[in-house]
Design an enzyme around this catalytic site. Structure first.
Site, PDB file in Angstrom:
ATOM      1  N   LYS A  32       0.792  -1.049   0.166  1.00 11.36           N
ATOM      2  CA  LYS A  32      -0.241   0.150  -0.115  1.00 11.36           C
ATOM      3  C   LYS A  32       0.559   1.443   0.532  1.00 11.36           C
ATOM      4  O   LYS A  32       0.679   2.569  -0.819  1.00 11.36           O
ATOM      5  CB  LYS A  32      -1.153  -0.209   1.124  1.00 11.36           C
ATOM      6  CG  LYS A  32      -1.689  -0.782   0.777  1.00 11.36           C
ATOM      7  CD  LYS A  32      -3.010  -0.672   2.589  1.00 11.36           C
ATOM      8  CE  LYS A  32      -2.255  -1.635   3.830  1.00 11.36           C
ATOM      9  NZ  LYS A  32      -1.760  -2.447   3.667  1.00 11.36           N
ATOM     10  N   THR A  33       1.966   1.427   0.740  1.00  7.08           N
ATOM     11  CA  THR A  33       2.674   2.100   0.389  1.00  7.08           C
ATOM     12  C   THR A  33       3.279   2.810  -0.432  1.00  7.08           C
ATOM     13  O   THR A  33       4.144   3.690  -0.878  1.00  7.08           O
ATOM     14  CB  THR A  33       3.805   2.546   2.329  1.00  7.08           C
ATOM     15  OG1 THR A  33       3.209   1.936   3.292  1.00  7.08           O
ATOM     16  CG2 THR A  33       4.494   3.484   2.023  1.00  7.08           C
TER      17      THR A  33
ATOM     18  N   ASP B 106      -1.347   7.399   5.970  1.00  8.16           N
ATOM     19  CA  ASP B 106      -0.987   5.586   6.620  1.00  8.16           C
ATOM     20  C   ASP B 106      -1.915   5.525   7.894  1.00  8.16           C
ATOM     21  O   ASP B 106      -2.454   6.391   7.942  1.00  8.16           O
ATOM     22  CB  ASP B 106      -0.205   5.251   6.798  1.00  8.16           C
ATOM     23  CG  ASP B 106       0.418   3.579   6.499  1.00  8.16           C
ATOM     24  OD1 ASP B 106      -0.586   2.894   6.028  1.00  8.16           O
ATOM     25  OD2 ASP B 106       1.368   3.628   7.463  1.00  8.16           O
TER      26      ASP B 106
ATOM     27  N   THR C 188      -5.816  -0.974   7.136  1.00 11.72           N
ATOM     28  CA  THR C 188      -5.813  -2.263   6.737  1.00 11.72           C
ATOM     29  C   THR C 188      -7.050  -2.535   7.078  1.00 11.72           C
ATOM     30  O   THR C 188      -7.261  -4.444   7.643  1.00 11.72           O
ATOM     31  CB  THR C 188      -4.650  -3.106   8.117  1.00 11.72           C
ATOM     32  OG1 THR C 188      -4.981  -1.894   9.309  1.00 11.72           O
ATOM     33  CG2 THR C 188      -3.424  -2.463   7.574  1.00 11.72           C
TER      34      THR C 188
ATOM     35  N   ARG D 290       6.717  -7.995   1.803  1.00 11.76           N
ATOM     36  CA  ARG D 290       7.903  -7.582   2.536  1.00 11.76           C
ATOM     37  C   ARG D 290       8.373  -8.466   3.539  1.00 11.76           C
ATOM     38  O   ARG D 290       9.806  -8.519   3.408  1.00 11.76           O
ATOM     39  CB  ARG D 290       6.590  -6.427   3.559  1.00 11.76           C
ATOM     40  CG  ARG D 290       8.028  -6.186   4.938  1.00 11.76           C
ATOM     41  CD  ARG D 290       6.800  -5.246   6.297  1.00 11.76           C
ATOM     42  NE  ARG D 290       6.140  -4.359   5.783  1.00 11.76           N
ATOM     43  CZ  ARG D 290       5.013  -3.464   5.414  1.00 11.76           C
ATOM     44  NH1 ARG D 290       4.565  -3.850   6.708  1.00 11.76           N
ATOM     45  NH2 ARG D 290       5.107  -2.366   4.785  1.00 11.76           N
TER      46      ARG D 290
END
Length: 376
Positions: A93-94, A138, A187, A246
């Site tokens: 997402k980032t 975020d 999230t 990640r």
């Protein structure tokens, strides 16, 4: 003369076109998935981020839809519609927010919902934006309610009302804002108020990656890190990465360290397996906490059902840690179930631990699942 804009706590500002080089707020699941506080580690993680949509691996549906939105915005010569990205931690997402800024050749401002606790905090950020800037928030669902209500008008009409004074003498001063693009990440999309969610022009939900997609992520990262791995080595790491890029990149760096210490030039499946075993990440991607939860459930409570608080005490962790860090992956893998009476170990958990499931545990495993348990 210094034209830089002072930032509030929790903000990061990145110049146009350089967005993907910066590290966004870290989030992760599991011990190895937890964000590192070391600057070198964060810089390395940032360097592995894709810089444009063509380099972004996986999420084919979201990637194509977002590419269309951005291309249309460039043709119109306007800022892109507001974008909402939802999904579990570590899926990109980032990275996609940084890619939006890079694709639009716009500067990027990074902040987070928890850092915006007052409407004035948001007003300060919005009033300092430049034309076409991308604002990334975020964990946007954790923003305070007054700030959310201010954001409604800012997103729709590109203006905010600043309240001056108190009581009967208070006046609202309208403040016009430049055209900007808000990229929100969450999230827990269900916690976003409907009016806020409806103001996003594009919503993308990110799914967990397949092993094949993670192998592509690892091949790209290995090339950037100048690592040599066999195909089996890539498969071994990808299979233990819990469907999350990640985590895959984090495990790749740990395998790199192990190979460096042992003087290996090429990492095969055996070397990758030995390295990850040392870091207590098993063949299915379970870490120490995951296995502790399963072992306590099976060995101490005969497979359950057992309440969350009791289970957390048994493994020496807080209930929130068990529920938010270990449980989602165990449930997704079909190892743990949630019933009205508590958590239970499913047949796959017994099999994974190399144990035989007793007959009385079978009856518990057949209970209907439910998200709410009676005994906490």
């Amino acid at each position: 003369m210094d034209d830089s804009i002072p930032l509030l706590p929790g903000q990061i500002s990145i110049g146009g076109g350089a967005g993907p080089q910066a590290a966004g707020p870290g989030r992760g699941a599991g011990e190895l998935a937890a964000p590192s506080g070391e600057p070198e580690e964060r810089e390395l993680e940032a360097a592995l981020r894709p810089r444009n949509l063509d380099d972004f691996v996986g999420q084919e549906r979201v990637r194509k839809q977002l590419a269309l939105v951005l291309a249309a915005s460039r043709i119109r010569g306007r800022s892109a519609d507001h974008v909402l990205m939802s999904g579990p931690p570590g899926l990109g997402k980032t990275t996609l927010a940084m890619i939006v800024a890079a694709e639009m050749n716009a500067p990027l401002r990074i902040s987070s919902g928890p850092a915006i606790q007052h409407a004035g905090d948001l007003a300060a950020i919005l009033s300092s934006l430049t034309e076409g800037e991308v604002l990334f928030l975020d964990e946007i669902h954790r923003m305070s309610r007054p700030a959310e209500e201010m954001l409604y008008m800012a997103m729709e009409d590109f203006r905010v009302d600043i309240i001056v004074g108190k009581g009967a003498g208070a006046t609202a001063i309208p403040l016009e804002l430049p055209q900007f693009t808000l990229v929100g990440a969450t999230t827990r999309a269900g916690l976003l108020p409907g009016p806020l969610r409806d103001r996003f022009g594009f919503t993308g939900h990110l799914e967990f990656y397949s092993v094949a997609e993670l192998e592509l992520v690892l091949r790209r990262s290995a090339g950037m890190l100048d690592l040599k791995l066999s195909s089996a080595g890539f498969s071994e790491i990808a299979g233990r990465s819990r469907g999350t890029p990640r985590i895959a990149n984090r495990l790749l760096r740990r395998v790199r360290d192990w190979a460096l210490v042992h003087g290996l030039e090429t990492i095969d499946a055996q070397a990758a397996s030995a390295a990850l075993d040392m870091y207590e990440v098993d063949a299915r991607g379970l870490d120490r906490l995951d296995r502790s939860v399963l072992e306590a459930l099976v060995n101490k409570f005969n497979g359950g059902p057992v309440g969350l608080s009791t289970l957390a005490i048994a493994v020496g962790e807080e209930p929130e840690t068990v529920e938010t860090v270990a449980e989602p992956f165990l449930v997704r893998e079909g190892l743990l179930g949630r019933t009205p009476r508590g958590r239970i170990a499913l047949p796959a958990a017994w099999e994974h631990l190399g144990l035989k499931m007793p007959g009385n545990a079978v009856a518990s495993a057949m209970l209907p699942f439910d998200g709410d348990e009676l005994d906490g």
